[in-house]
Design a protein around this motif. Structure first.
Motif, PDB file in Angstrom:
ATOM      1  N   ILE A  88       0.857  -1.188   0.000  1.00 50.04           N
ATOM      2  CA  ILE A  88       0.000   0.000   0.000  1.00 50.04           C
ATOM      3  C   ILE A  88       0.891   1.236   0.000  1.00 50.04           C
ATOM      4  O   ILE A  88       1.652   1.476   0.941  1.00 50.04           O
ATOM      5  N   LEU A  89       0.788   2.017  -1.071  1.00 52.71           N
ATOM      6  CA  LEU A  89       1.601   3.223  -1.197  1.00 52.71           C
ATOM      7  C   LEU A  89       1.007   4.371  -0.403  1.00 52.71           C
ATOM      8  O   LEU A  89       1.733   5.238   0.106  1.00 52.71           O
ATOM      9  N   GLN A  90      -0.305   4.382  -0.319  1.00 58.97           N
ATOM     10  CA  GLN A  90      -0.985   5.463   0.400  1.00 58.97           C
ATOM     11  C   GLN A  90      -2.377   4.976   0.805  1.00 58.97           C
ATOM     12  O   GLN A  90      -3.064   4.312   0.033  1.00 58.97           O
ATOM     13  N   PHE A  91      -2.785   5.316   2.014  1.00 57.68           N
ATOM     14  CA  PHE A  91      -4.124   4.973   2.483  1.00 57.68           C
ATOM     15  C   PHE A  91      -4.802   6.226   3.014  1.00 57.68           C
ATOM     16  O   PHE A  91      -4.231   6.945   3.842  1.00 57.68           O
ATOM     17  N   THR A  92      -5.991   6.492   2.504  1.00 57.22           N
ATOM     18  CA  THR A  92      -6.773   7.642   2.955  1.00 57.22           C
ATOM     19  C   THR A  92      -8.013   7.133   3.677  1.00 57.22           C
ATOM     20  O   THR A  92      -8.951   6.641   3.034  1.00 57.22           O
ATOM     21  N   PRO A  93      -8.022   7.184   5.000  1.00 59.70           N
ATOM     22  CA  PRO A  93      -9.200   6.683   5.732  1.00 59.70           C
ATOM     23  C   PRO A  93     -10.396   7.611   5.563  1.00 59.70           C
ATOM     24  O   PRO A  93     -10.239   8.810   5.278  1.00 59.70           O
ATOM     25  N   ASN A  94     -11.583   7.050   5.707  1.00 60.74           N
ATOM     26  CA  ASN A  94     -12.778   7.883   5.678  1.00 60.74           C
ATOM     27  C   ASN A  94     -12.734   8.875   6.833  1.00 60.74           C
ATOM     28  O   ASN A  94     -12.414   8.506   7.965  1.00 60.74           O
ATOM     29  N   ASN A  95     -13.038  10.133   6.549  1.00 63.40           N
ATOM     30  CA  ASN A  95     -13.043  11.130   7.611  1.00 63.40           C
ATOM     31  C   ASN A  95     -14.355  11.073   8.389  1.00 63.40           C
ATOM     32  O   ASN A  95     -15.253  10.289   8.083  1.00 63.40           O
ATOM     33  N   PHE A  96     -14.444  11.908   9.389  1.00 59.40           N
ATOM     34  CA  PHE A  96     -15.604  11.903  10.286  1.00 59.40           C
ATOM     35  C   PHE A  96     -16.912  12.076   9.528  1.00 59.40           C
ATOM     36  O   PHE A  96     -17.877  11.337   9.755  1.00 59.40           O
ATOM     37  N   TRP A  97     -16.966  13.042   8.613  1.00 61.74           N
ATOM     38  CA  TRP A  97     -18.216  13.335   7.912  1.00 61.74           C
ATOM     39  C   TRP A  97     -18.590  12.225   6.940  1.00 61.74           C
ATOM     40  O   TRP A  97     -19.777  11.951   6.718  1.00 61.74           O
ATOM     41  N   GLN A  98     -17.597  11.569   6.352  1.00 61.16           N
ATOM     42  CA  GLN A  98     -17.895  10.421   5.490  1.00 61.16           C
ATOM     43  C   GLN A  98     -18.516   9.283   6.288  1.00 61.16           C
ATOM     44  O   GLN A  98     -19.473   8.638   5.831  1.00 61.16           O
TER      45      GLN A  98
END
Length: 317
Positions: free
Chosen positions: A262-272
């Protein structure tokens, strides 16, 4: 409170009934989709499914999995974009994928009445009316029954009043849930509340440029349980710098097609996360039994509107 309840009911009777009927129809969609989906009995992870599907479908661009478990592969054949439903157990093609035109029509009818932003506003106002009716109805019912402890005691009054109150006791919780979530989603649609989709934007990473490894050997994909998969976008054919883009319930991962890391992981933010929860509670998407409960409550609305108007007319007379 009675005046507020009466005014909201009288002014919102038509649009509230319309939204309830269309909502009732849509509540059947998760159950139909769940019945049409295939159970997982073979592929245990996203890597195995992607490898099997890619071998079946040259030109595969992406795989999606709906909340109900329907797996769809999108690919290009002879320059034509096509979509097929695939068996999550084997990656084999089940047949062409064609979303229900009937449910698509009813969904747009429910959301906007085919009137664009004006229709979205009407739907939001209808949800607000239902929320007001639910809240004021609870207060009136508790007052009439003599307190919360007697809420489910034997009903008194005219036949029409008893029918109205009985329906209210059965449907109020579900109607409150759908109405308040509907108001929230309408607020998101008009930008009053964020859904988180515009946050955390970052430039896409690139793969190492080395030769692509077999898909079922990419660690990040084989470590992803099939039930967690929402979408997998394949690298562009011939572009060794492109990446796999994996979307799950927790966020988006960009995966090196050579090493599988995994080169980059963007977790879901609070509002998502909030929006996903509100959407599930409003639609029952992927939770067919919840959708049917919400649909049953919606089915009570026309009768509640009719008896409510009749009670108002009797009291007026």
């Amino acid at each position: 409170m009675r005046r507020l309840h009466s005014i909201a009911g009288l002014f919102g009777a038509v649009i509230v009934t319309f939204m309830a009927v269309t909502g009732l129809i849509l509540s059947l969609q998760p159950a139909f989709e769940t019945m049409a989906a295939r159970a997982w009995t073979g592929a245990a992870n996203a890597g195995e499914l992607a490898a099997a599907a890619a071998s079946e479908l040259p030109g595969l661009e992406r795989i999606t999995q709906s909340a109900s478990g329907t797996v769809v592969a999108y690919y290009v054949q002879d320059g034509v974009h096509q979509a097929v439903q695939i068996d999550p157990s084997s990656g084999a093609v089940i047949g062409p994928y064609q979303p229900s035109s009937f449910f698509a029509f009813v969904t747009e009818l429910h959301r906007s009445i085919f009137l664009g932003d004006m229709g979205h506003a009407v739907a939001g106002i209808a949800s607000l009316f239902i929320a007001l009716l639910a809240a004021s109805g609870v207060v009136l019912l508790v007052h009439r029954m003599g307190g919360w402890r007697l809420l489910f005691a034997r009903l008194k009054g005219t036949g029409m009043q008893r029918v109205h109150a009985r329906l209210a006791r059965l449907a109020l919780v579900a109607l409150a849930l759908t109405s308040f979530t509907g108001v929230f989603m309408s607020a998101v649609n008009f930008g009053f509340v964020p859904d988180g989709s515009g946050f955390d934007f970052a430039a896409l990473p690139q793969s190492s440029g080395a030769a692509a490894a077999p898909i079922d050997q990419l660690t990040a994909l084989t470590a992803t349980p099939l039930r967690s998969l929402r979408e997998l976008v394949f690298p562009a054919v011939g572009d060794l710098n492109d990446v796999f883009t994996l979307t799950t319930a927790s966020g988006v991962s960009y995966i090196d097609q050579a090493s599988g890391t995994i080169l980059q992981f963007t977790p879901n933010n609070f509002w998502q996360q909030i929006y996903q929860t509100i959407y599930l509670l409003h639609t029952g998407d992927g939770v067919w039994w919840l959708a049917l409960i919400l649909g049953a409550a919606a089915a009570a609305v026309p009768a509640m509107v009719a008896t409510g108007v009749a009670i108002w007319w009797q009291r007026r007379g």
